[in-house]
Design a protein around this motif. Structure first.
Motif, PDB file in Angstrom:
ATOM      1  N   ALA A  56       0.832  -1.202   0.000  1.00 17.89           N
ATOM      2  CA  ALA A  56       0.000   0.000   0.000  1.00 17.89           C
ATOM      3  C   ALA A  56       0.869   1.255   0.000  1.00 17.89           C
ATOM      4  O   ALA A  56       0.552   2.241  -0.691  1.00 17.89           O
ATOM      5  CB  ALA A  56      -0.922  -0.006   1.212  1.00 17.89           C
ATOM      6  N   GLU A 111       2.247   1.610  -3.482  1.00 19.32           N
ATOM      7  CA  GLU A 111       1.209   2.038  -4.420  1.00 19.32           C
ATOM      8  C   GLU A 111       0.947   3.541  -4.293  1.00 19.32           C
ATOM      9  O   GLU A 111       0.894   4.269  -5.295  1.00 19.32           O
ATOM     10  CB  GLU A 111      -0.073   1.262  -4.172  1.00 19.32           C
ATOM     11  CG  GLU A 111      -1.215   1.691  -5.085  1.00 19.32           C
ATOM     12  CD  GLU A 111      -2.525   0.994  -4.770  1.00 19.32           C
ATOM     13  OE1 GLU A 111      -3.461   1.120  -5.574  1.00 19.32           O
ATOM     14  OE2 GLU A 111      -2.613   0.327  -3.718  1.00 19.32           O
ATOM     15  N   GLN A 151       1.753   6.457  -7.176  1.00 14.77           N
ATOM     16  CA  GLN A 151       0.681   7.313  -7.673  1.00 14.77           C
ATOM     17  C   GLN A 151       1.106   8.777  -7.603  1.00 14.77           C
ATOM     18  O   GLN A 151       0.874   9.554  -8.538  1.00 14.77           O
ATOM     19  CB  GLN A 151      -0.607   7.087  -6.867  1.00 14.77           C
ATOM     20  CG  GLN A 151      -1.282   5.739  -7.101  1.00 14.77           C
ATOM     21  CD  GLN A 151      -1.933   5.613  -8.469  1.00 14.77           C
ATOM     22  OE1 GLN A 151      -2.109   6.597  -9.191  1.00 14.77           O
ATOM     23  NE2 GLN A 151      -2.266   4.383  -8.842  1.00 14.77           N
ATOM     24  N   PRO A 182       0.254   0.894 -16.340  1.00 15.27           N
ATOM     25  CA  PRO A 182      -0.999   1.534 -15.921  1.00 15.27           C
ATOM     26  C   PRO A 182      -0.990   3.060 -16.028  1.00 15.27           C
ATOM     27  O   PRO A 182      -2.047   3.691 -15.933  1.00 15.27           O
ATOM     28  CB  PRO A 182      -1.137   1.117 -14.457  1.00 15.27           C
ATOM     29  CG  PRO A 182      -0.292  -0.101 -14.311  1.00 15.27           C
ATOM     30  CD  PRO A 182       0.858   0.130 -15.237  1.00 15.27           C
ATOM     31  N   ASP A 218       0.238  -7.308 -21.420  1.00 15.66           N
ATOM     32  CA  ASP A 218       0.333  -6.533 -20.177  1.00 15.66           C
ATOM     33  C   ASP A 218       1.656  -5.789 -20.032  1.00 15.66           C
ATOM     34  O   ASP A 218       1.927  -5.210 -18.975  1.00 15.66           O
ATOM     35  CB  ASP A 218       0.091  -7.405 -18.937  1.00 15.66           C
ATOM     36  CG  ASP A 218      -1.382  -7.700 -18.727  1.00 15.66           C
ATOM     37  OD1 ASP A 218      -2.210  -6.821 -19.038  1.00 15.66           O
ATOM     38  OD2 ASP A 218      -1.705  -8.816 -18.276  1.00 15.66           O
ATOM     39  N   ASP A 267      -5.304  -3.652 -17.260  1.00 14.73           N
ATOM     40  CA  ASP A 267      -5.321  -3.853 -15.816  1.00 14.73           C
ATOM     41  C   ASP A 267      -4.568  -2.713 -15.134  1.00 14.73           C
ATOM     42  O   ASP A 267      -3.342  -2.634 -15.204  1.00 14.73           O
ATOM     43  CB  ASP A 267      -4.680  -5.193 -15.471  1.00 14.73           C
ATOM     44  CG  ASP A 267      -4.789  -5.552 -13.998  1.00 14.73           C
ATOM     45  OD1 ASP A 267      -5.125  -4.663 -13.183  1.00 14.73           O
ATOM     46  OD2 ASP A 267      -4.532  -6.718 -13.659  1.00 14.73           O
ATOM     47  N   LYS A 268      -5.300  -1.828 -14.463  1.00 15.29           N
ATOM     48  CA  LYS A 268      -4.678  -0.656 -13.846  1.00 15.29           C
ATOM     49  C   LYS A 268      -3.891  -1.000 -12.584  1.00 15.29           C
ATOM     50  O   LYS A 268      -3.220  -0.134 -12.004  1.00 15.29           O
ATOM     51  CB  LYS A 268      -5.758   0.393 -13.513  1.00 15.29           C
ATOM     52  CG  LYS A 268      -6.457   0.948 -14.748  1.00 15.29           C
ATOM     53  CD  LYS A 268      -5.462   1.541 -15.740  1.00 15.29           C
ATOM     54  CE  LYS A 268      -6.144   2.101 -16.974  1.00 15.29           C
ATOM     55  NZ  LYS A 268      -5.169   2.589 -17.990  1.00 15.29           N
ATOM     56  N   ASN A 269      -3.957  -2.243 -12.165  1.00 18.73           N
ATOM     57  CA  ASN A 269      -3.176  -2.669 -10.993  1.00 18.73           C
ATOM     58  C   ASN A 269      -2.097  -3.681 -11.359  1.00 18.73           C
ATOM     59  O   ASN A 269      -1.567  -4.366 -10.478  1.00 18.73           O
ATOM     60  CB  ASN A 269      -4.105  -3.265  -9.936  1.00 18.73           C
ATOM     61  CG  ASN A 269      -5.004  -2.223  -9.310  1.00 18.73           C
ATOM     62  OD1 ASN A 269      -4.542  -1.151  -8.921  1.00 18.73           O
ATOM     63  ND2 ASN A 269      -6.290  -2.516  -9.216  1.00 18.73           N
ATOM     64  N   HIS A 274       0.874  -3.296 -12.092  1.00 18.70           N
ATOM     65  CA  HIS A 274       2.174  -2.990 -11.471  1.00 18.70           C
ATOM     66  C   HIS A 274       2.247  -3.448 -10.020  1.00 18.70           C
ATOM     67  O   HIS A 274       3.333  -3.438  -9.424  1.00 18.70           O
ATOM     68  CB  HIS A 274       2.457  -1.493 -11.564  1.00 18.70           C
ATOM     69  CG  HIS A 274       1.516  -0.632 -10.782  1.00 18.70           C
ATOM     70  ND1 HIS A 274       0.159  -0.690 -10.960  1.00 18.70           N
ATOM     71  CD2 HIS A 274       1.737   0.310  -9.817  1.00 18.70           C
ATOM     72  CE1 HIS A 274      -0.424   0.184 -10.150  1.00 18.70           C
ATOM     73  NE2 HIS A 274       0.504   0.801  -9.447  1.00 18.70           N
ATOM     74  N   LEU A 275       1.119  -3.862  -9.466  1.00 20.20           N
ATOM     75  CA  LEU A 275       1.087  -4.314  -8.069  1.00 20.20           C
ATOM     76  C   LEU A 275       0.916  -5.817  -7.956  1.00 20.20           C
ATOM     77  O   LEU A 275       0.771  -6.341  -6.843  1.00 20.20           O
ATOM     78  CB  LEU A 275      -0.054  -3.613  -7.326  1.00 20.20           C
ATOM     79  CG  LEU A 275       0.001  -2.078  -7.322  1.00 20.20           C
ATOM     80  CD1 LEU A 275      -1.247  -1.513  -6.679  1.00 20.20           C
ATOM     81  CD2 LEU A 275       1.256  -1.577  -6.620  1.00 20.20           C
ATOM     82  N   LYS A 276       0.930  -6.509  -9.080  1.00 17.34           N
ATOM     83  CA  LYS A 276       0.733  -7.952  -9.092  1.00 17.34           C
ATOM     84  C   LYS A 276       2.039  -8.676  -9.416  1.00 17.34           C
ATOM     85  O   LYS A 276       2.902  -8.135 -10.088  1.00 17.34           O
ATOM     86  CB  LYS A 276      -0.348  -8.336 -10.101  1.00 17.34           C
ATOM     87  CG  LYS A 276      -1.726  -7.767  -9.758  1.00 17.34           C
ATOM     88  CD  LYS A 276      -2.767  -8.123 -10.810  1.00 17.34           C
ATOM     89  CE  LYS A 276      -4.140  -7.594 -10.424  1.00 17.34           C
ATOM     90  NZ  LYS A 276      -5.174  -7.892 -11.450  1.00 17.34           N
TER      91      LYS A 276
END
Length: 930
Positions: free
Chosen positions: A448, A451, A455, A481, A511, A517-519, A521-523
């Protein structure tokens, strides 16, 4: 995965290059980014024809493919959970045109190798990424990599002369083949028409065109290369320039031709430290039009990260908290021009106040020390990070006029999100900043924080400053993203149009660059669990891979660490017991047995990791039951060497008698050393000793290695003397007497035990050797001559500091060669610099010594450690064969080869077709007393 796809693949790719087991897919599936995906299938491809067939199969059955060159990518563009195509060894072709103005390169060529080929012409390729010693041309082009001196003018996009590319339907376009181009224009007319139409629409849209021009005035690799649509009108040119920076999402680049750039031989470097970032960046603005080749910015935190590094000025530690530095380099074709340039630069900066400065220097030692500050920053953060965290290096561009604001804004973000270790450095002339920080991904709170931070970085750089979120590291899945945020909807939709046009089924690296998929980069964030303190600092960059002798056979150092980390993770979690046991079982050969443990990986690793040391620790565990035998052998070493000699005699006899029934016995196997080695004392005549010395010479204690005491030359050798005889002869010419003290037969540096993890036996041997040398050298009063580089490396720093141990190479250079008359040869001589000699820092010395003996020194490309690895060449010959697979063709014009390790010479002789002997043989054969 579609069964018919698998069937087709197996018809296309041989079984030995088809990998679907847990160990291989894990090991090959790793790149330098902080993402981990495990491919279902890894294929090592060796030809364009294979790639063509695989693309056609994948397109037919809608199977996703990802291409991999060196895997030094930092943004997650070379990992996949589908099918990974890894470049094999057969992608090394090159061709130089004219006087080096152009160079044609296959995608598997390492960037630094291309520059070595161009060096005689005074040229180089334009891109100069920090990973140039490891990264390959395919990745350099596909990521539009640049670097410290490259800027935008000399990147792949702007120095591209031609390209050969395979499209997703299997069609090959070669822009240097007129017939091929004509056929392509006919067969792919609709595609070319649509590209031309998109380009016209783009140029007819003033707002979009201006945005593209603005973005590429900056250093920018975010999204696809839309400047291909504004800078070219011929759709063929548009197509190949779209491939630059496409990250494998639009096609496969099978060859590229570069316009090369000058590599000026004269250079000077300075370091100016300013009291604050504002004045530092004002200086950058002035330098933009100055005759500089590189201007690197370092903030105070980055300087602090390396301030304890040996050799750096003491004042680095006392700089003020707000200080910032510029590392400035200028290059020129002549010394006079360089001097004029330095005067111009100094006058431009004369009005600035500095806290400290190192003025321009042309002394290699000075400017290498200054560049060590810059190059040491990234590894410095990696070396101090908490185990289990990863190092993230981001890569942004600010408009140059707002560079100081950008630095300050980033520093404020670091403080807000508690990235207190974060540092900023970068290519200041382009407004390109790298910032490095450490990040854990094991807990939701850590993710978190990352992230929220990213941002804010995206909003800051792309929106508030109108900059680029990726300057040279490629978009990858890391920034996919944020492409729309940076470029706007219109440009973003245009990129999707290009993707669908060239990859209708979206099978090429999905990808990456673009993702719905806007997430994303977090997967699939990479876990770096602790496995062993020897390797826990590894950042999986892959810099070690080109120097590893097992890289073509089994695993590389990076891959060994990756597998060990997974074994540790599975062990701790009690997860997937079957996979764990498979990994452990397969690792025994793939990782343990086939590791040369030569330490070459440490010479290329940014944080100095020696994966071979880990291998020795693992062997200590698996070989624990042999400790008693090892201890017995170390206490009776004379007997052990006698048995080895007997083994050589029996082996040669059996081979003569049985011939092909003993396949591991070959023509390069050494004869047993039958030279009597009688003991001598200073100024004592050796009597009937076959190792003759000058009794009046200056005494030198002779520590002859056990391998050289056991092994003589190969059968039929051009010089059948033992190395002891040659050493005595050569040193006598320079006025030295080799002293062979009593008890030499019991001495060993301990390396044979160390390589097998028998550390107690090794320690016993070292203690015994230390006492023996102290006694016979009169507590260090008499120098010691070591005739094998591996032994010299093993004892380095481990013996009593009073002892003066000289490796034979260093002794010859310093004390012997200056006294000799050399009859220089005209025939080419092959040189092998062993891994131990490289780690002793003898590479330049060895080259200079051979160059003093011949007009033509041949140093084969791509050969680092020979892979013989002590006795592995006898029991695991495939490692030696793999490491030397490219040797014979490169030394075919040579009549002899030289090295500084007897076991290495066995494998080198076998796989080259010429005889290799210690350098001392060459020097002795062509010299006389001066």
């Amino acid at each position: 995965m579609h069964p018919q796809f698998i069937e087709g693949v197996k018809r296309c790719v041989p079984a030995d290059r088809y990998f679907d087991d847990p160990l291989a897919t894990l090991a090959f599936g790793t790149d330098a980014s902080f993402y981990r995906l495990i491919p279902k299938l890894v294929l090592r491809v060796e030809s364009e024809a294979e790639v063509t067939q695989l693309l056609m199969l994948a397109n037919q059955y809608k199977v996703a493919l990802t291409f991999r060159a060196a895997g030094t990518s930092l943004s997650g563009q070379a990992v996949t959970d589908s099918v990974l195509l890894v470049l094999g060894e057969n992608w090394q072709q090159h061709q130089i045109d004219g006087l080096g103005d152009k160079i044609r390169l296959a995608p598997g060529v390492i960037g630094a190798q291309a520059n070595k080929w161009l060096a005689p012409y005074g040229r180089k390729i334009g891109p100069d990424p920090a990973s140039i010693n490891t990264c390959k041309i395919g990745g350099i082009v596909a990521n539009n990599a640049s670097g410290m001196c490259c800027g935008t003018a000399q990147n792949s996009f702007n120095t591209l002369a031609a390209m050969r590319v395979v499209l997703v339907d299997g069609t090959v376009l070669d822009t240097e083949d007129a017939e091929n181009v004509a056929a392509f224009r006919e067969s792919h007319a609709p595609l070319l028409s649509q590209l031309a139409s998109l380009a016209r629409q783009c140029r007819a849209n003033p707002e979009l065109s201006e945005k593209i021009r603005h973005k590429y005035r900056l250093k920018n690799t975010m999204g696809f290369s839309l400047n291909a649509l504004t800078e070219f009108t011929d759709p063929i040119d548009i197509l190949i320039h779209l491939m630059v920076g496409s990250e494998g999402c639009l096609g496969f680049i099978s060859r590229v031709t570069y316009h090369t750039v000058p590599e000026h031989p004269y250079k000077a470097t300075a370091l100016w430290v300013f009291p604050d970032i504002i004045s530092c960046c004002e200086a950058v603005t002035l330098l933009k039009t100055a005759p500089v080749s590189a201007v690197e910015l370092l903030d105070r935190r980055s300087l602090r990260s390396v301030q304890a590094k040996p050799g750096l000025p003491e004042w680095v530690a006392s700089l003020s908290d707000g200080a910032a530095a510029l590392l400035i380099e200028s290059r020129a074709a002549t010394a006079a021009v360089l001097a004029e340039q330095l005067g111009t630069i100094t006058r431009l900066l004369a009005g600035f106040t500095t806290e400290q400065r190192v003025d321009f220097s042309t002394d290699p030692k000075v400017y290498e020390q200054l560049w060590a500050i810059r190059k040491g920053t990234f590894p410095a953060v990696g070396a101090v990070r908490k185990t289990g965290t990863t190092v993230i290096i981001e890569d942004v561009t600010f408009p140059l006029a707002r560079l100081a604001e950008g630095v300050q804004a980033l520093q404020q973000l670091f403080d807000r999100y508690h990235y207190h270790e974060a540092i900023i450095f970068g290519h200041a002339l382009e407004g390109n900043l790298h910032f490095v920080f450490t990040q854990g991904f094991d807990e939701p709170a850590q993710i978190a924080r990352y992230e929220a931070f990213m941002q804010e970085v995206a909003q800051l750089v792309a929106v508030e400053f109108g900059g680029a979120l990726k300057a040279e590291h490629g978009t990858g899945r890391n920034m996919a993203p944020f492409v729309e945020l940076e470029w706007g909807s219109e440009a973003y939709l245009l990129m999707w149009q290009l993707k669908k046009l060239l990859d209708p089924n979206t099978i090429l690296n999905p990808d990456v660059v673009l993702s719905q998929d806007k997430n994303i980069h977090l997967k699939h964030l990479k876990s770096l669990p602790a496995t062993h303190d020897l390797v826990d600092k590894c950042i999986e960059c892959g810099f070690c891979e080109p120097v590893c002798p097992s890289r073509k056979l089994t695993l590389t150092p990076r891959q060994r660490i990756v597998v060990q980390r997974e074994i540790s993770r599975l062990t701790a979690s009690n997860e997937s017991a079957a996979v764990l046991e498979t990994l452990k079982a397969d690792y025994e050969y793939q990782g343990n047995a086939s590791c040369a443990a030569c330490g070459m990986c440490s010479t290329a690793c940014p944080v100095g990791i020696n994966t071979g040391a880990l291998t020795q620790q693992l062997r200590a565990i698996s070989n624990k039951s042999y400790q008693g035998i090892a201890g017995l052998a170390s206490r009776h070493f004379r007997l052990l060497t006698a048995v080895a000699k007997t083994g050589l005699r029996v082996g040669h006899f059996s081979h003569r008698l049985l011939g092909k029934v003993t396949p591991f016995w070959h023509q390069a196997m050494p004869l047993a050393n039958t030279t009597p080695i009688n003991t001598t004392r200073p100024n004592q005549a050796p009597g009937n000793n076959a190792v003759t010395t000058d009794q009046k010479g200056k005494p030198v204690i002779y520590f002859s290695s056990c391998s050289n005491r056991v092994m003589g030359p190969m059968a039929g050798s051009a010089d059948n003397r033992s190395l002891q005889q040659v050493s005595a002869s050569l040193l006598a010419k320079a006025g030295y007497q080799l002293i062979i003290p009593e008890g030499l037969a019991n001495q060993c540096c301990g390396m044979p035990f160390q390589s097998k993890g028998q550390f107690a036996a090794q320690a016993t041997q070292l203690q015994q050797l230390n006492a023996w040398l102290l006694h016979h050298s009169q507590n260090g009063a008499i120098p010691i001559f070591s005739d094998a580089s591996p032994c010299s490396l093993t004892v380095k720093g481990k013996l009593d500091p009073r002892l003066n141990v000289y490796d034979s190479i260093d002794f010859i250079r310093e004390y012997v060669l200056p006294t000799l008359r050399i009859q220089k040869q005209i025939t080419p001589i092959a040189l092998h610099i062993s891994c131990s000699a490289r780690q002793l820092g003898q590479a330049d010395t060895l080259h200079a010594l051979v160059a003093a003996c011949t007009e033509h020194v041949i140093l084969p490309e791509g050969i680092t450690c020979c892979g013989f690895a002590g006795d592995k060449g006898f029991f695991l010959p495939e490692l030696n064969a793999s490491a030397l697979s490219g040797l014979a063709a490169q030394v075919s014009e040579c009549s002899r080869g030289v090295s500084s390790s007897r076991t290495c010479e066995i494998g080198l002789s076998r796989h080259s077709g010429i005889e290799y002997q210690h350098l001392l043989y060459l020097v002795d054969s062509i010299s006389s007393s001066g």
